[in-house]
Design an enzyme around this catalytic site. Structure first.
Site, PDB file in Angstrom:
ATOM      1  N   TYR A 140       0.819  -1.218   0.000  1.00 15.93           N
ATOM      2  CA  TYR A 140       0.000   0.000   0.000  1.00 15.93           C
ATOM      3  C   TYR A 140       0.851   1.266   0.000  1.00 15.93           C
ATOM      4  CZ  TYR A 140      -3.063   3.746   1.593  1.00 15.93           C
ATOM      5  OH  TYR A 140      -3.710   4.949   1.711  1.00 15.93           O
ATOM      6  N   LYS A 144       1.189   3.899  -3.155  1.00 17.64           N
ATOM      7  CA  LYS A 144       0.745   5.277  -2.940  1.00 17.64           C
ATOM      8  C   LYS A 144       1.889   6.255  -3.224  1.00 17.64           C
ATOM      9  CE  LYS A 144      -2.734   6.707  -1.519  1.00 17.64           C
ATOM     10  NZ  LYS A 144      -3.941   7.200  -2.246  1.00 17.64           N
TER      11      LYS A 144
END
Length: 335
Positions: A140, A144
């Protein structure tokens, strides 16, 4: 020309919906782009487009005649291979940028995360100058960061953008963070003896920051490409933060304590087992999760105050009161 028509990716999600409500209050014409259809958005008069961010043609069509885009949607998780996160977080963001360019969208407000700079060490009062870490232990934050770089680069080629990094968003209707805490309430323990301070942000404050970013970017295009931390501007010890949520939900506080080393070792072992046996779902704890529980991570929001005029309107105390009231209503509805 003023901003009139706006699109919110993930408009039916926790933060997305809060942003949508704020935009409607300003009498803007709002469209949501999500995988699912949300009856509540329909009730609010929001146009909805169902689609996948990884589908470039669908995204491009949705962005026609839009003045501004709030790109909030993302795949979140503490566990999973990179390939599961790239389609939404990276390819999806690239498609959003391409669609903005194709249809001359005036601005893009991108929701990022402070996790993109987390190097698993204490981060205390750090500002936006902190570099990305050399490696990530979870998909994640890595994806990102990839997306954030794409938005930053786009700002240098003609698209007006602002990147916001809200940390630990919470409040009524939270469908991720709070449910996880409540589900694991009986097993939660304080990690370490030290008071590890963390930043949080009440969901309406996070939504306000997004609206302010759009307004200020319209007034001052030279802000394009800037990154901003946003928070309650009131770091709290993480164990007290969790106990406050448990109290709001009518649950007892955490009992017991476990050392940082034990939690990290457990995370390492569980990750190993999940990889070897290709287990489904999310582990109870991971190495990243262990580090997040055993480090301070709070941020200097002076830049957001100065450039955006951002200050948290709703205090943590008021936010917790609203959360407690919401839990009470939800409990009565479920009786």
């Amino acid at each position: 020309m003023q901003i009139k028509k706006v699109l919110v990716t993930g408009g039916g999600g926790f933060l997305g919906k809060a942003i949508v409500k704020k935009l409607i209050e300003k009498n803007l014409i709002v469209t949501s782009f999500s995988r699912k259809f949300y009856p509540e958005l329909e009730t609010m008069g929001v146009a909805q487009i169902q689609g996948d961010l990884a589908d470039k043609k669908t995204v491009a069509k949705a962005f026609e005649k839009m003045d501004a885009v709030y790109h909030v949607a993302a795949k979140f998780g503490i566990w999973g291979p990179l390939k599961n996160f790239i389609p939404v977080n990276v390819t999806g963001t690239q498609n959003v940028i391409s669609a903005c360019r194709e249809h001359n969208v005036k601005q893009l407000i991108y929701t990022s995360s402070p996790s993109v700079i987390f190097d698993e060490n204490d981060m205390e009062n750090v500002d936006e100058s902190v570099p990305y870490p050399k490696k990530y232990t979870a998909s994640y934050p890595e994806t990102k960061a990839m997306a954030e770089k794409l938005v930053k680069k786009a700002a240098g080629t003609g698209l007006n953008t602002i990147i916001l990094r809200p940390h630990l968003i919470w409040g009524p209707e939270d469908n991720h963070f709070l449910p996880t805490i409540i589900k694991r309430a009986k097993r939660l323990k304080r990690v370490g003896k030290k008071e590890y301070l963390v930043d949080t942000i009440y969901v309406d404050n996070a939504a306000d920051a997004h609206i302010m970013a759009s307004q200020k970017l319209f007034e001052n295009p030279s802000l394009s490409g800037n990154i901003y931390f946003i928070s309650q501007d009131e770091p709290v010890p993480i164990h007290k933060f969790i106990n406050a949520f448990l109290d709001a939900a009518g649950l007892p506080p955490m009992k017991g304590q476990v050392s940082e080393k034990i939690v990290y070792t457990a995370g390492s072992i569980i990750e190993f087992v999940y990889k070897v046996f290709n287990l489904k779902g999310e582990p109870l704890i991971t190495k990243l999760g262990a580090k997040e529980l055993a480090t301070s991570h709070w941020f200097n929001i002076s830049r957001a105050k100065k450039d955006l005029g951002y200050y948290p309107k709703i205090s943590t105390k008021e936010g917790l009161l609203r959360l407690k009231q919401w839990f009470s209503i939800m409990g009565k509805n479920n009786d």
